[in-house]
Scaffold this motif. Structure first.
Motif, short mmCIF file in Angstrom:
data_model
loop_
_atom_site.label_atom_id
_atom_site.label_comp_id
_atom_site.label_asym_id
_atom_site.label_seq_id
_atom_site.Cartn_x
_atom_site.Cartn_y
_atom_site.Cartn_z
N GLU A 71 40.98 36.59 33.62
CA GLU A 71 41.79 37.52 32.63
C GLU A 71 41.12 38.84 32.01
O GLU A 71 42.09 39.58 31.46
CB GLU A 71 43.08 37.27 32.37
N ARG A 80 40.45 40.81 41.33
CA ARG A 80 41.88 41.03 39.61
C ARG A 80 41.89 42.25 39.84
O ARG A 80 43.37 42.92 39.86
CB ARG A 80 40.79 40.48 38.57
N THR A 83 44.55 42.41 43.16
CA THR A 83 45.58 42.40 42.67
C THR A 83 46.85 42.79 41.57
O THR A 83 47.55 43.23 42.29
CB THR A 83 45.89 40.32 42.56
N ARG A 84 45.24 43.42 40.74
CA ARG A 84 46.69 44.14 39.65
C ARG A 84 46.96 45.67 40.11
O ARG A 84 48.34 46.07 39.82
CB ARG A 84 45.31 44.62 38.67
N THR A 95 47.40 36.33 42.15
CA THR A 95 47.11 35.56 40.85
C THR A 95 46.99 33.73 41.20
O THR A 95 46.38 33.04 40.41
CB THR A 95 47.82 35.59 39.72
N THR A 98 45.16 31.67 42.68
CA THR A 98 43.11 32.18 42.77
C THR A 98 43.29 31.32 41.26
O THR A 98 42.53 30.83 40.62
CB THR A 98 43.21 33.50 41.43
N TYR A 99 44.53 30.90 40.07
CA TYR A 99 44.74 30.32 39.31
C TYR A 99 44.56 28.96 39.25
O TYR A 99 44.07 27.55 39.35
CB TYR A 99 45.76 30.64 38.77
N THR A 146 50.88 34.03 34.65
CA THR A 146 51.05 35.00 35.46
C THR A 146 51.88 36.35 34.94
O THR A 146 52.00 37.61 35.47
CB THR A 146 50.99 34.88 36.14
#
Length: 364
Positions: A71, A80, A83-84, A95, A98-99, A146
């Motif tokens: 993050e 990242r 995805t953002r 996300t 991924t987590y 998230t």
């Protein structure tokens, strides 16, 4: 005001804005802070469910730290950022996936270390497995994180934190540094390519400036048409001339991917920037949609300076007031005096300058 010999606007604009110079790095100490926070989270979970503190702490380090580093943009940065930029449903699914991958992998690594290094559990398979309770706990925290991070990004980190603690629920007076970063040539781009293409172009540009602003510890407070409003507290913005370095870092970030910009949009973005500082009233406004707004002459003056930069054809204008607060500039930055200029809305003329990086900084 710190300055070198006076230059004409034409001379000031002759040197491209943002070449060379050092990029402000992420704080290395976060690589220490993240494991400590992960260990603490593991200890809290272990205390709640009766797991051995040492085992819980080790698992917390290898599960929690990667999530925080991700993050922070220190792990899987390109993934990242991709995805953002996606729509919120895609962002949420990507996300969360991924987590989950990080949780499973981190738990497996922790279990292997605990088993082989400290003899915890009878076999490696059992050590690498995660209990249903532990997985549900980690997944629930990840889903909540998230959601919180997406809201934080939509509102802006500073606005989100300030609203959360109610800092500006009652208006306060504070000193801030303001940067008006205008995308030059956006009107011409829209005329040539159409409004939809222009909006995609601006969206990609604003996404690209986020990391340089973050590195400079600034806050993107608003977007107005083709202009981004960035601000700093006086302490953060003047530290190592961070507010000035941010402008050059933005341009370097764009120039580093020049081929991609040309291939995708047929044009390289260019910028005009204006920097000023002063007291403003900061307040939380709105009811159904809350935001933090600024009121005061400092903001209006920054807007006027951005217009003056266009009029003088200078890529970067900095007020004398801000240069006085910055003090002696770092050796790789040099201010060139542009004299006293009348600014609409002010009784007295304002001394302005342009700032450029020295030849020495280009060789870094």
């Amino acid at each position: 005001m710190t300055s070198s010999s006076p230059v004409t606007p034409a001379e000031a604009s002759a040197r491209p804005l943002g070449q060379g110079g050092a990029v402000i790095p992420f704080r290395a100490r976060f690589w220490i802070v993240a494991p400590l926070i992960g260990a603490l989270a593991g200890l809290l979970y272990g205390h709640a469910v009766g797991v051995d503190p040492f085992v819980a702490a080790v698992r917390g380090v290898f599960i929690g730290a990667p999530l925080m580093l991700y993050e922070r943009g220190l792990l899987l940065r390109r993934w990242r950022e991709a995805t953002r930029r996606a729509a919120t449903p895609v962002f949420a699914v990507a996300t969360l996936a991924t987590y989950i991958a990080m949780i499973v992998l981190g738990n497996a690594v922790a279990g292997t270390i605990l088993h082989r290094g400290f003899g915890v559990m009878a076999d490696a398979r059992s050590a690498m497995m995660m209990s249903q309770t532990g997985f549900a706990y980690a997944l629930g925290i990840s889903a909540l994180a998230t959601f919180v991070f997406r809201v934080r990004e939509l509102m802006g980190p500073r606005v989100f934190a300030s609203l959360l603690v109610g800092r500006y629920h009652r208006p306060i007076t504070e000193e801030r540094i303001f940067l008006f970063l205008d995308v030059a040539g956006s009107t011409r781009f829209a005329e040539e390519h159409g409004d939809l293409a222009a909006q995609s172009w601006l969206g990609a540009i604003f996404a690209s400036i986020a990391l340089p602003v973050h590195r400079a510890r600034g806050s993107i407070d608003d977007y107005v048409g083709d202009m981004a409003l960035v601000s700093w507290s006086i302490d953060r913005g003047t530290r190592d001339a961070a507010c000035l370095r941010c402008v050059f870092d933005v341009v370097r970030t764009i120039e580093a991917e020049s081929e991609r910009w040309v291939a995708r949009f047929g044009a390289m973005p260019a910028f005009r920037a204006a920097l000023h500082c002063g007291p403003v009233v900061t307040a939380e406004i709105g009811l159904e949609r809350r935001k933090i707004a600024y009121f005061g002459d400092a903001l209006n003056t920054t807007s006027r300076l951005e217009g003056l930069a266009k009029e003088l054809d200078v890529p970067l204008i900095v007020s004398g007031d801000l240069l006085d607060r910055l003090g002696p500039l770092p050796g790789d930055l040099r201010a060139a005096d542009l004299g006293l200029r009348p600014v609409r809305g002010r009784k007295e003329p304002l001394r302005i300058a342009t700032v450029r990086e020295t030849a020495a900084s280009h060789d870094r």
